[in-house]
Design a protein around this motif. Sequence first.
Motif, PDB file in Angstrom:
ATOM      1  N   GLN A 160       0.846  -1.186   0.000  1.00 38.17           N
ATOM      2  CA  GLN A 160       0.000   0.000   0.000  1.00 38.17           C
ATOM      3  C   GLN A 160       0.885   1.241   0.000  1.00 38.17           C
ATOM      4  N   TYR A 161       0.842   1.978  -1.113  1.00 38.92           N
ATOM      5  CA  TYR A 161       1.651   3.179  -1.249  1.00 38.92           C
ATOM      6  C   TYR A 161       0.798   4.325  -1.786  1.00 38.92           C
ATOM      7  N   LEU A 173       6.933   7.948  -1.288  1.00 40.61           N
ATOM      8  CA  LEU A 173       7.043   7.728   0.155  1.00 40.61           C
ATOM      9  C   LEU A 173       6.852   6.251   0.526  1.00 40.61           C
ATOM     10  N   LYS A 174       7.707   5.405  -0.017  1.00 43.36           N
ATOM     11  CA  LYS A 174       7.559   3.964   0.204  1.00 43.36           C
ATOM     12  C   LYS A 174       7.836   3.536   1.642  1.00 43.36           C
ATOM     13  N   ASP A 175       8.391   4.446   2.443  1.00 44.80           N
ATOM     14  CA  ASP A 175       8.633   4.118   3.841  1.00 44.80           C
ATOM     15  C   ASP A 175       7.409   4.368   4.728  1.00 44.80           C
ATOM     16  N   LEU A 176       6.359   4.969   4.148  1.00 45.21           N
ATOM     17  CA  LEU A 176       5.155   5.289   4.915  1.00 45.21           C
ATOM     18  C   LEU A 176       3.953   4.556   4.330  1.00 45.21           C
ATOM     19  N   LYS A 177       3.220   3.835   5.181  1.00 45.60           N
ATOM     20  CA  LYS A 177       1.992   3.176   4.729  1.00 45.60           C
ATOM     21  C   LYS A 177       0.843   4.138   4.976  1.00 45.60           C
ATOM     22  N   ILE A 178       0.541   4.942   3.959  1.00 42.98           N
ATOM     23  CA  ILE A 178      -0.432   6.025   4.086  1.00 42.98           C
ATOM     24  C   ILE A 178      -1.841   5.515   3.813  1.00 42.98           C
ATOM     25  N   VAL A 238      -0.997   7.902   8.694  1.00 44.97           N
ATOM     26  CA  VAL A 238      -0.106   6.765   8.473  1.00 44.97           C
ATOM     27  C   VAL A 238      -0.551   5.609   9.358  1.00 44.97           C
ATOM     28  N   LEU A 239      -0.798   4.466   8.737  1.00 42.78           N
ATOM     29  CA  LEU A 239      -1.291   3.307   9.473  1.00 42.78           C
ATOM     30  C   LEU A 239      -0.260   2.784  10.447  1.00 42.78           C
ATOM     31  N   GLY A 240      -0.734   2.377  11.602  1.00 35.85           N
ATOM     32  CA  GLY A 240       0.145   1.816  12.614  1.00 35.85           C
ATOM     33  C   GLY A 240      -0.599   1.640  13.915  1.00 35.85           C
ATOM     34  N   GLU A 241       0.104   1.337  14.959  1.00 34.77           N
ATOM     35  CA  GLU A 241      -0.471   1.177  16.302  1.00 34.77           C
ATOM     36  C   GLU A 241       0.229   2.134  17.251  1.00 34.77           C
ATOM     37  N   PRO A 242      -0.287   3.344  17.459  1.00 37.47           N
ATOM     38  CA  PRO A 242      -1.529   3.868  16.879  1.00 37.47           C
ATOM     39  C   PRO A 242      -1.271   4.510  15.506  1.00 37.47           C
TER      40      PRO A 242
END
Length: 422
Positions: A118-119, A132-137, A152-156
């Motif tokens: 997912q980019y 921005l391949k380092d960020l899952k936006i 940016v997806l993550g926890e949280p």
Amino acid sequence: MKKLLQLLVIMTPLAVFCQPDTEVFLFDLSTENNKLTITNGKNISNNEGYDNQPSFQNEHTILFASTRNKQTDILQYNSITGVKKWLNDTKQGSEYSPTQVPKSKYISAIRLDTTGLQYLYYYRKGKSKALLKDLKIGYHVWNSRNVLVSFVLGEPHRLVVSNLKKNTHYTADTNIGRSLHNIPNSNLVSYISKKNDVWEIRSLNVKTYETKKIANTVPNVEDMCWLADGSMLMGKGKVLYRLDPKKDTEWKIVKLFDKENFDNITRITTNASNTKLVIAAEAETALKPTLENIRWIAGNWKGEAFGGITEENWSEPSGGSMMATFKLIVNGKVNFYEIETISEVNNSLLLRLKHFTSELKGWETKDETVDFPLIKVTKNKAIFEGMTFESIDENNMVVYVAIGQKDGSTAIVPFHYKKTTN
């Protein structure tokens, strides 16, 4: 852990095919004299599957993600000609949140590949380029040609400010919602904070990374848009709310979409001149207009409205009707009563009521009633002309009543009820 990650990669593309059946609706919008008028609604997607995440490319052109061939691609719609045009044809991948990149000929969108990647991508003339391949936006808004604010997806989930020219990325906040917008007449961006039980709309300064509270959201709603005058719109169910943070303390209902065939409003957006409004919402299915399909109204309901305490007692369906008594208590005294009925008439339903003073003297004449013909019944709503019953859950109900004002306008007043066991 490795097996879990593999499972998530497999399941993510499948989620694309489990999206709700949503449509995109376009309306004419007027904000003359600070009054919102919304007319001439039409379904501009009219397509089975997921059609959502609209944005204005310019004054008359709308972009949105639309389903075709079991995936979503970028669809462009011209509000003047009604012409639709596909802007990409990605193989084995879906696009979401298409957005015009400022001062460029590029469109950006989130691509979710069937491999799970997912980019954020640039799109132009059918060609694409990953950013921005380092960020899952998950969601994004352009504050300027080189400054991007993203979820940016993550926890949280994180609120990240990226400067593409300087190649910097700064996390300004966490635990945020998906709704990101440029605030009119400023260089600020608004976002939804979910850190507290009551969600907040906050502003972000993309240069200093300072954040400030603007207002609370409509309860449990995270999608919004700004009007040019600095007021905000949010939608919930079939209701559109407005709040001007400069002068309002509470959200006000500005439109009840009682006649439109949609529900559960999510995304909303307007063009820069505020002459067009676009809404994404779930397609609505009407049920047969029978008392059995509105049986959930039955019960003893108590709430607050008009500065007092309200109570409605609805009977179970019997003899082709349901019956209710209503009273409003203000400062410990009865203000007025109502007797209400919903009857099966001519293969439809008819709501009738009569008002009485605290001494049971009728407001209407002897044979006169106030009638509300049925518009439609849905899974959780009974929609009459001028009055809508909405079931929130088995113990909560909202009744929206259209009440005429002295200036000739109509205000939608919500009565929030809880079912009691008394």
